[in-house]
Scaffold this motif. Structure first.
Motif, PDB file in Angstrom:
ATOM      1  N   THR A  66      48.064  41.830  46.412  1.00 16.40           N
ATOM      2  CA  THR A  66      49.379  41.477  45.279  1.00 16.40           C
ATOM      3  C   THR A  66      50.414  40.995  46.055  1.00 16.40           C
ATOM      4  OG1 THR A  66      48.725  43.961  45.111  1.00 16.40           O
ATOM      5  CG2 THR A  66      50.412  42.981  43.639  1.00 16.40           C
ATOM      6  N   THR A  67      50.569  41.192  47.379  1.00 19.49           N
ATOM      7  CA  THR A  67      51.714  40.550  48.048  1.00 19.49           C
ATOM      8  C   THR A  67      51.459  39.031  48.225  1.00 19.49           C
ATOM      9  OG1 THR A  67      51.791  42.581  49.215  1.00 19.49           O
ATOM     10  CG2 THR A  67      53.524  40.834  49.993  1.00 19.49           C
ATOM     11  N   GLN A  85      49.686  37.218  46.477  1.00 20.86           N
ATOM     12  CA  GLN A  85      49.976  36.373  45.402  1.00 20.86           C
ATOM     13  C   GLN A  85      51.075  36.328  44.867  1.00 20.86           C
ATOM     14  OE1 GLN A  85      46.820  38.513  43.196  1.00 20.86           O
ATOM     15  NE2 GLN A  85      45.203  37.359  44.256  1.00 20.86           N
ATOM     16  N   ARG A  86      51.748  37.287  45.165  1.00 24.66           N
ATOM     17  CA  ARG A  86      53.294  37.135  44.800  1.00 24.66           C
ATOM     18  C   ARG A  86      54.015  35.868  45.522  1.00 24.66           C
ATOM     19  NH1 ARG A  86      56.195  41.549  46.786  1.00 24.66           N
ATOM     20  NH2 ARG A  86      54.477  43.000  45.675  1.00 24.66           N
TER      21      ARG A  86
END
Lengths: 255, 613
Positions: B395-396, B398-399
């Motif tokens: 998630t990180t 892709q952020r």
């Protein structure tokens, strides 16, 4: 790398890992154990020189030179290192070439220490070339040229020393061709003024350059021929079933 | 290799070595009556000393457990007879069982100690030492002496293999041959890492490192591997096989060494070890070039040993990462991870299971990196595991932004190969070493991390631009510039955006290995993202390729599955028949039932495999 054909990104890697200009002798050398033999070094360095004068490029052969330096640090030649880095800088916009060379090199100060050299050009030049490489790969071509033509110590050294840029006549045309291939991948039409900035040419000289590259000038824009990347159409990927996949089912149905 | 003093000739030397000397020592003293008396006395004293040492050794041998002694005698016997099944059994199970029983926390007995058990057979003792040191490395903390002696021992072994008159009459199971070379590279890597840091080393250690610059040097390691490759003519053999030459022709090309399984297998595994060493030394193109004749596909020889299979694919994948060929790296990792998942149930008890599963864990981490840098469809079952293990990190990543950079760094350090520098710190020069220590240059892993991060930084803006473009069918560059927070304004901002678009274009293209032929270095330009665009002056036209959902695979799989279930049912006995049979002849029918049930017992297993696929 010649500009006579329209600059586009290469479709396959064959020419990259085994260029046609490579001779049989060199091929045998870098594919065998002889690549570790330091007595071949001068021969390999000569081959680099011929790449520079003939606008050819053979990454794997150049990496073999750096490999020999890696194993025999006392034989390192800063001039050759600078030339190899410059060569890979001008060979590709997005390829891994420059970093592959860096991976085999150490800190410039360590290299100089091993050959007990007082000439510290390398210490200034290596970070400068690294910076140029970052600008190239992020397509900041305008900024690249201003650094390239700038008046930093490293730029001065590279432009004034007869062993570096002056010896490499094809450097600027090759850089332009590489940048143009990156432009060609995105643009169908590009403003001449923009092109002039990206290629570091006076606007008046752009038409001549474009003609050479096979691009047309239409008023204030240059038209890039379609090349598969700059003329993409929205498509639909349909499922495609081949008979091969159905062999088991067909065989079962035959009972 | 360090010193090509022949290994097998030392039979003569052997007579002079610690064990044999005492027997002659006594005689020697007897013969030397004409010498000075003092000298004679000295001789005698020396002989006595040796005799005492021998006695001590004999006593120590007494201490060795009976089952270990018996094992060694049988092991020796099996190796003399080249009895592969017996060797395999003792190598894979006997040795480990005894290790569990007696040597969990201690070394196996020294080779000199057990020499009398095996008639001083130097070849066996060398092989024994190879296992001995491997055990030290695996379970204990190797000392500098262990490291040096292990190196000398393995060199002795390779000298014996390479420099005897003609091929040696020895045959070993492929698992052992692989482990031997794998361990060779591992110990090299371990030594290079240990040597790279001069801090916390004792005076003795520093002195030894200063003197022995050749020990575990890159040159000597490469020399061994290349020599094995050349001796076995493995490249020529593989090329001939690929060309479809007959077995006789291949044997002809292989020559007297390469046609022997021992040499052929060593040569083959050496290619894979070279791949690994080249990756560790930061030369991915050379690594892939080394593998140009090695078949990587499903039935390839290297897949016969799981550890070899996993190592090969891991390093090929890492090499592709260094070349920025993310889809090829993803494909390589996914293919071996699927294999590993399927094999898992059979392997959990293998002694190598631990290290193999560690390596696959690293590949999941690398997959998190690769799929972020080059998003696209990939195997669902594997990606599910990546998400399970690295959900937060993904998630990180892709952020984007600085946090993502930290995660890239963390995952890379955790999962990358343990890169090595060719050149050790200057141990031979005390002064230089001091300056070196006061200002140590970045180590190899650090340098490769920086190169990797520069690859990441070069395309950091890409996902942002891509997400914006998704919302439009066409948009003016100036308008796009307003959405993207560029520092510049006006014409500069527009130029900035056009430049970013070119980066996006390049990031959606890469080179991918074509399915059918070509070496690992070959590749064709491929499109890696559905979202594409073209620029007309300053107008960006967005073109998104949509792919229909795929149904065929699903239906084919399930139809085939149904067919198998049907076949199983079809071949099962009818229930009514069974009842009749039970009444008529209980025993005879039970036998029949057993044989008939067999296919039934098979079916669920194959189904399990399918589900895992």
């Amino acid at each position: 790398m010649a500009t006579s054909t329209s600059p586009v990104p290469a479709k396959a890697l064959k020419e990259w890992h085994t260029p046609e200009s490579r001779t049989e002798v060199i091929h045998e050398l870098i594919h065998g154990v002889d690549r570790y033999n330091p007595s071949n070094l001068s021969f390999m360095e000569e081959y680099l020189q011929s790449q520079v004068t003939n606008s050819e490029y053979d990454l794997l052969a150049n990496l073999a030179v750096l490999k020999l330096y890696q194993f025999n640090p006392q034989l390192s030649n800063p001039d050759v290192i600078i030339m190899i880095l410059t060569k890979s800088l001008a060979a590709t916009v997005h390829g891994p070439d420059f970093n592959l060379c860096l991976a085999l090199l150490r800190e410039p100060s360590a290299i100089l220490h091993d050959i007990e050299s007082e000439d510290d050009t390398l210490i200034a030049v290596m970070p400068f070339l690294e910076n140029l490489h970052e600008l190239v790969r992020s397509c900041q071509f305008t900024k690249f040229w201003s650094e390239f033509n700038g008046s930093s110590d490293a730029a001065n050294a590279l432009h004034s020393n007869q062993n570096y840029f002056p010896a490499y006549k094809g450097l600027v045309p090759e850089l332009r061709a590489q940048f143009a291939s990156s432009i060609a991948a995105s643009f169908r039409r590009v403003r001449v003024s923009q092109l002039a900035r990206w290629l570091d040419l006076p606007a008046a000289e752009v038409p001549a350059w474009a003609k050479e590259a096979g691009w047309e000038i239409d008023g204030d824009v240059a038209v890039v021929p379609a090349n598969g990347d700059n003329d993409v159409k929205a498509g639909v990927v349909k499922e495609n079933v081949e008979l091969k996949q159905l062999t088991k089912l067909v065989a079962a149905a035959a009972y | 290799m360090a010193d090509p003093t022949a290994f097998y000739e030392p039979e003569e030397d052997e007579l002079l070595s610690s064990l044999a000397v005492p027997q002659y020592g006594g005689e020697g003293g007897y013969d030397e009556e004409s010498y000075h008396r003092i000298q004679e006395l000295e001789q005698n004293a020396y002989a006595q000393q040796l005799a005492a040492a021998e006695q001590e050794q004999a006593q120590a041998l007494e201490q060795v457990p009976e089952d270990v002694k018996r094992f060694l005698v049988l092991f020796h016997q099996a190796i003399l007879e080249n009895d592969l099944p017996a060797i395999t059994n003792m190598y894979e199970s006997g040795w480990n069982k005894l290790t569990q029983a007696h040597y969990q926390q201690a070394e196996w007995p020294e080779a000199e100690l057990i020499a009398p058990l095996v008639q001083n057979d130097q070849v066996f003792l060398t092989l024994y030492r190879e296992l001995y040191f491997r055990h030290v490395y695996a379970r204990l903390q190797p000392t500098i002496d262990d490291r040096f002696q292990s190196y000398e021992n393995i060199c002795e072994l390779f000298n014996y293999l390479l420099n005897s008159d003609g091929p040696v009459p020895l045959d070993l199971p492929i698992q052992w041959l692989w482990d031997m070379l794998d361990e060779f590279v591992y110990q090299f890597q371990s030594f290079a890492q240990w040597r790279a840091n001069p801090k916390n080393k004792s005076e003795d250690e520093l002195d030894m490192l200063a003197e022995a610059s050749q020990i575990w040097s890159c040159y000597s390691v490469l020399n061994v591997l290349y020599s094995l490759v050349q001796k076995s003519q493995i490249n020529e053999q593989l090329r001939a096989e690929k060309e479809g030459k007959s077995a006789e022709e291949v044997a002809d090309i292989a020559g007297q060494y390469g046609s022997k399984p021992l040499y052929r297998n060593l040569g083959y595994f050496s290619l894979i070890c070279l791949l690994r060493v080249h990756v560790l030394l930061g030369d991915p193109t050379l690594a892939l070039q080394t593998m140009e004749n090695v078949e990587l596909g499903g039935g390839a020889f290297l897949t016969r040993i799981t550890a070899c299979h996993v190592t090969t694919y891991y390093h090929v994948g890492c090499a592709y990462m260094a070349l920025g060929r993310w889809p090829d790296a993803i494909k390589t990792f996914v293919s071996v991870l699927i294999f590993f998942l399927r094999m898992k149930q059979y392997h959990t008890r293998s002694y190598q299971y631990g290290s193999i599963s560690k390596q696959s864990e690293r590949m999941y981490a690398l997959l998190a990196i690769c799929t972020t840098l080059s998003p696209g469809p990939s195997d669902d079952s594997i990606m599910t595991i990546v998400k399970e293990h690295y959900g937060d990190q993904l998630t990180t990543l892709q952020r984007g932004g600085d946090e993502a950079l930290e995660v890239f760094k963390e995952l890379f350090l955790q999962a990358c190969p343990k890169y090595l520098s060719v050149n050790p710190p200057p141990y031979e020069d005390t002064e230089a070493l001091q300056t070196w220590m006061s200002n140590p240059p970045p180590d190899a892993v650090q340098r490769h991390l920086e190169l990797f991060l520069s690859d990441v930084l070069a395309i950091r803006g890409v996902s942002n631009v891509r997400n914006l473009l998704k919302l439009y069918t066409s948009i003016d560059a100036a308008k796009l510039a307003a959405f993207l927070d560029t520092s510049a304004s006006g014409a500069d901002a527009e130029e900035d955006v056009l430049q970013q678009l070119m980066v996006l274009k390049a990031a959606s293209r890469t080179y991918g290995k074509s399915q059918n032929d070509g070496s690992l270095l070959d590749g064709d330009r491929i499109v890696t993202n559905n979202l594409d665009f073209r620029i007309d002056g300053a107008m960006v036209h967005v073109e998104e390729t949509t792919s229909h959902r795929r149904y065929a695979g699903f239906f084919i799989r399930n139809a085939e599955h149904a067919q198998r279930v049907f076949n199983t049912i079809h071949s099962s006995p009818l229930p009514s028949q069974r009842r009749q049979g039970a009444a008529a002849d209980k025993e005879g029918k039970q036998d029949e039932k057993k044989t008939e049930r067999k296919p039934q017992a098979w079916a669920p297993k194959s189904r399990q495999v399918r589900v895992a696929a």
